[in-house]
Scaffold this motif. Structure first.
Motif, short mmCIF file in Angstrom:
data_model
loop_
_atom_site.label_atom_id
_atom_site.label_comp_id
_atom_site.label_asym_id
_atom_site.label_seq_id
_atom_site.Cartn_x
_atom_site.Cartn_y
_atom_site.Cartn_z
N LYS A 177 0.86 -1.19 0.00
CA LYS A 177 0.00 0.00 0.00
C LYS A 177 0.89 1.24 0.00
CE LYS A 177 -2.07 1.22 3.79
NZ LYS A 177 -2.96 1.18 4.95
N VAL A 178 0.70 2.09 -0.98
CA VAL A 178 1.54 3.27 -1.15
C VAL A 178 0.71 4.53 -0.96
CG1 VAL A 178 2.94 4.56 -2.82
CG2 VAL A 178 3.09 2.07 -2.74
N THR A 179 1.24 5.50 -0.21
CA THR A 179 0.57 6.78 -0.02
C THR A 179 1.27 7.82 -0.88
OG1 THR A 179 -0.02 6.20 2.25
CG2 THR A 179 -0.16 8.52 1.65
N GLY A 180 0.56 8.31 -1.90
CA GLY A 180 1.17 9.21 -2.88
C GLY A 180 0.81 10.65 -2.64
N LYS A 181 0.85 11.45 -3.72
CA LYS A 181 0.57 12.88 -3.64
C LYS A 181 -0.86 13.11 -3.17
CE LYS A 181 3.86 14.33 -7.20
NZ LYS A 181 4.05 15.04 -8.49
N GLY A 182 -1.02 14.14 -2.31
CA GLY A 182 -2.35 14.45 -1.80
C GLY A 182 -2.89 13.38 -0.88
N ASN A 183 -1.98 12.57 -0.30
CA ASN A 183 -2.35 11.47 0.61
C ASN A 183 -3.26 10.43 -0.06
OD1 ASN A 183 -0.87 12.25 2.86
ND2 ASN A 183 -2.50 13.58 3.63
N LYS A 184 -3.20 10.36 -1.39
CA LYS A 184 -3.98 9.34 -2.10
C LYS A 184 -3.25 8.00 -2.01
CE LYS A 184 -6.01 12.57 -5.43
NZ LYS A 184 -6.05 12.97 -6.84
N GLN A 185 -4.01 6.97 -1.68
CA GLN A 185 -3.41 5.64 -1.52
C GLN A 185 -3.73 4.75 -2.72
OE1 GLN A 185 -4.82 4.29 2.35
NE2 GLN A 185 -3.04 5.17 3.34
N ARG A 186 -2.77 3.89 -3.04
CA ARG A 186 -2.99 2.92 -4.11
C ARG A 186 -2.29 1.62 -3.73
NH1 ARG A 186 1.20 6.17 -5.76
NH2 ARG A 186 2.97 5.20 -6.85
N ILE A 187 -2.72 0.55 -4.33
CA ILE A 187 -2.15 -0.78 -4.08
C ILE A 187 -1.33 -1.19 -5.30
CG2 ILE A 187 -2.66 -3.20 -3.63
CD1 ILE A 187 -3.36 -1.40 -1.29
N ILE A 188 -0.10 -1.64 -5.07
CA ILE A 188 0.77 -2.10 -6.16
C ILE A 188 1.14 -3.56 -5.90
CG2 ILE A 188 2.94 -1.72 -7.41
CD1 ILE A 188 2.95 1.14 -6.42
N PRO A 189 1.03 -4.42 -6.91
CA PRO A 189 1.39 -5.83 -6.74
C PRO A 189 2.90 -5.99 -6.48
CG PRO A 189 0.13 -5.49 -8.76
CD PRO A 189 0.52 -4.14 -8.26
N LEU A 190 3.24 -7.06 -5.78
CA LEU A 190 4.65 -7.40 -5.54
C LEU A 190 4.98 -8.70 -6.27
CD1 LEU A 190 4.89 -6.72 -1.69
CD2 LEU A 190 5.95 -5.35 -3.51
N GLY A 191 6.10 -8.69 -6.97
CA GLY A 191 6.56 -9.90 -7.64
C GLY A 191 7.28 -10.83 -6.67
N GLU A 192 7.61 -12.01 -7.12
CA GLU A 192 8.25 -13.01 -6.25
C GLU A 192 9.62 -12.55 -5.75
OE1 GLU A 192 6.90 -15.69 -4.92
OE2 GLU A 192 5.05 -15.07 -5.92
N LYS A 193 10.40 -11.87 -6.62
CA LYS A 193 11.73 -11.41 -6.20
C LYS A 193 11.62 -10.32 -5.14
CE LYS A 193 14.25 -12.73 -10.35
NZ LYS A 193 15.14 -12.31 -11.47
N SER A 194 10.63 -9.45 -5.30
CA SER A 194 10.40 -8.41 -4.29
C SER A 194 10.00 -9.03 -2.96
CB SER A 194 9.29 -7.45 -4.74
OG SER A 194 9.64 -6.79 -5.91
N LYS A 195 9.10 -10.01 -3.01
CA LYS A 195 8.63 -10.66 -1.78
C LYS A 195 9.76 -11.40 -1.08
CE LYS A 195 4.85 -13.05 -2.26
NZ LYS A 195 3.89 -13.96 -2.92
N ASP A 196 10.62 -12.04 -1.86
CA ASP A 196 11.71 -12.81 -1.28
C ASP A 196 12.66 -11.90 -0.50
OD1 ASP A 196 13.36 -15.24 -0.99
OD2 ASP A 196 14.77 -14.14 -2.26
N ILE A 197 13.08 -10.78 -1.09
CA ILE A 197 14.02 -9.89 -0.40
C ILE A 197 13.32 -9.15 0.74
CG2 ILE A 197 13.72 -7.88 -1.91
CD1 ILE A 197 17.04 -9.18 -0.43
N LEU A 198 12.02 -8.86 0.59
CA LEU A 198 11.28 -8.21 1.68
C LEU A 198 11.19 -9.12 2.91
CD1 LEU A 198 8.39 -6.35 -0.16
CD2 LEU A 198 9.82 -5.37 1.63
N ARG A 199 10.98 -10.41 2.68
CA ARG A 199 10.95 -11.36 3.81
C ARG A 199 12.26 -11.31 4.58
NH1 ARG A 199 8.68 -14.92 0.20
NH2 ARG A 199 6.42 -15.14 0.48
N LYS A 200 13.35 -11.36 3.85
CA LYS A 200 14.67 -11.33 4.51
C LYS A 200 14.87 -10.03 5.28
CE LYS A 200 16.84 -14.31 1.02
NZ LYS A 200 17.78 -14.37 -0.11
N HIS A 201 14.44 -8.91 4.66
CA HIS A 201 14.59 -7.62 5.33
C HIS A 201 13.74 -7.54 6.59
CE1 HIS A 201 14.94 -3.37 6.08
NE2 HIS A 201 13.65 -3.18 5.86
#
Length: 311
Positions: A177-201
């Motif tokens: 979930k990303v909060t952008g300009k004007g505090n507008k929120q949007r949802i962006i999908p995560l790929g497998e490589k992103s999820k893998d490194i996020l887990r480790k982090h």
């Protein structure tokens, strides 16, 4: 109250309006404040106390045009002048609608056309090499790899990434979930490589806690050396360091990764309307610049590959 004092008061009211009612970003408020003060200072320099008119209404379109001519004489970039015009138009529109003035001197003021420059992008091969070369033997190394992966995999802005909290990451749903300009929120999908490194982090993130880890930092996804939320300049330095090692692109900033995300998606067949949603653009025109980048790339490939492309 003389014209300049009145204008200074209204600038402060207008900035509060941007912050509270329009949910404008801190960056926008600072930029508009500087732009309006630039015009205010121009009026100060060009009118003596004895010449000051008694009402704000006395500011004319000529005053604005003289200010713009002065900016142009200083060889200021057209894009900067365009933003200053936009700030002034917005300010006087606010004053007119609130009844502070009875005529709008900035009405129908023409915004100078911006110089068209194509976004700087790195190749997919360069970015793959950049990501593969980041050492993940340490907690800080894993964090740097996660930052770079998120930029390139999601196309989010620098301010959006710096503002991420751990609660914004949903690995089960493969989304952020990303909060952008004007505090507008949007949802962006995560790929497998992103999820893998996020887990480790996320598993090792608490090792980055330190003497400056307060309530906000405990929520933050990324942390600096002493445990506080990682600030934007530090993120820029991380991106610059790794891009230098992997790519010869002239600009080395988080925006290059955002541009590369959009261009590579477009090159591989993604619908531009979907890319618009990923990037959080308010209108399609802002996204269409990437179609020009792809056309330029096609031209380059044609010139290099086709036997009839040159005399």
């Amino acid at each position: 109250m003389d014209i300049l004092k009145a204008m200074k008061v209204l600038i402060e009211k207008y900035l509060k309006y941007l912050e509270i009612e329009k949910n404008a970003s801190e960056h926008t408020i600072i930029a508009y404040n500087n732009d309006l003060l630039s015009f205010y200072n121009h009026l100060c320099e060009n009118q003596s106390d004895s010449e000051l008119p008694p009402e704000l209404e006395s500011i004319s379109r000529l005053d604005i045009r003289l200010w713009l001519a002065d900016l142009s004489d200083k060889d200021m970039a057209k894009s900067t002048i365009s933003r200053k015009v936009a700030a002034l138009r917005s300010f006087f529109k606010y004053c007119f609608k609130r009844g502070y003035i009875y005529k709008n001197p900035a009405h129908l003021l023409v915004v100078p056309k911006k110089q068209k420059t194509l976004p700087k992008t790195a190749t997919a091969e360069d970015l793959e090499r950049m990501l593969d070369n980041v050492s993940t033997d340490s907690v800080s190394g894993i964090q740097e790899r996660t930052i770079l992966e998120l930029f390139y995999s999601t196309g989010m802005r620098l301010s959006e990434l710096a503002g991420l909290n751990t609660a914004d990451i949903d690995l089960k749903q493969s989304q952020v979930k990303v909060t952008g300009k004007g505090n507008k929120q949007r949802i962006i999908p995560l790929g497998e490589k992103s999820k893998d490194i996020l887990r480790k982090h996320l598993n090792g993130r608490e090792k980055l806690f330190g003497s400056k880890t307060g309530p906000d930092a405990r929520k933050a996804l990324f942390l600096a050396a002493h445990g506080q939320r990682l600030y934007q300049r530090a993120i820029q330095r991380i991106v610059e360091k790794h891009l230098k090692q992997a790519s010869e692109v002239t600009q080395k900033s988080p925006h290059v990764l955002r541009h590369s995300f959009a261009t590579h998606m477009l090159d591989n067949g993604a619908d531009i309307r979907i890319i618009k949603e990923f990037l959080g653009h308010a209108n399609l025109a802002a996204t269409q610049v990437y179609t020009h980048t792809s056309v330029e790339r096609l031209k380059n490939v044609y010139e290099q590959a086709h036997p009839r492309s040159k005399l």
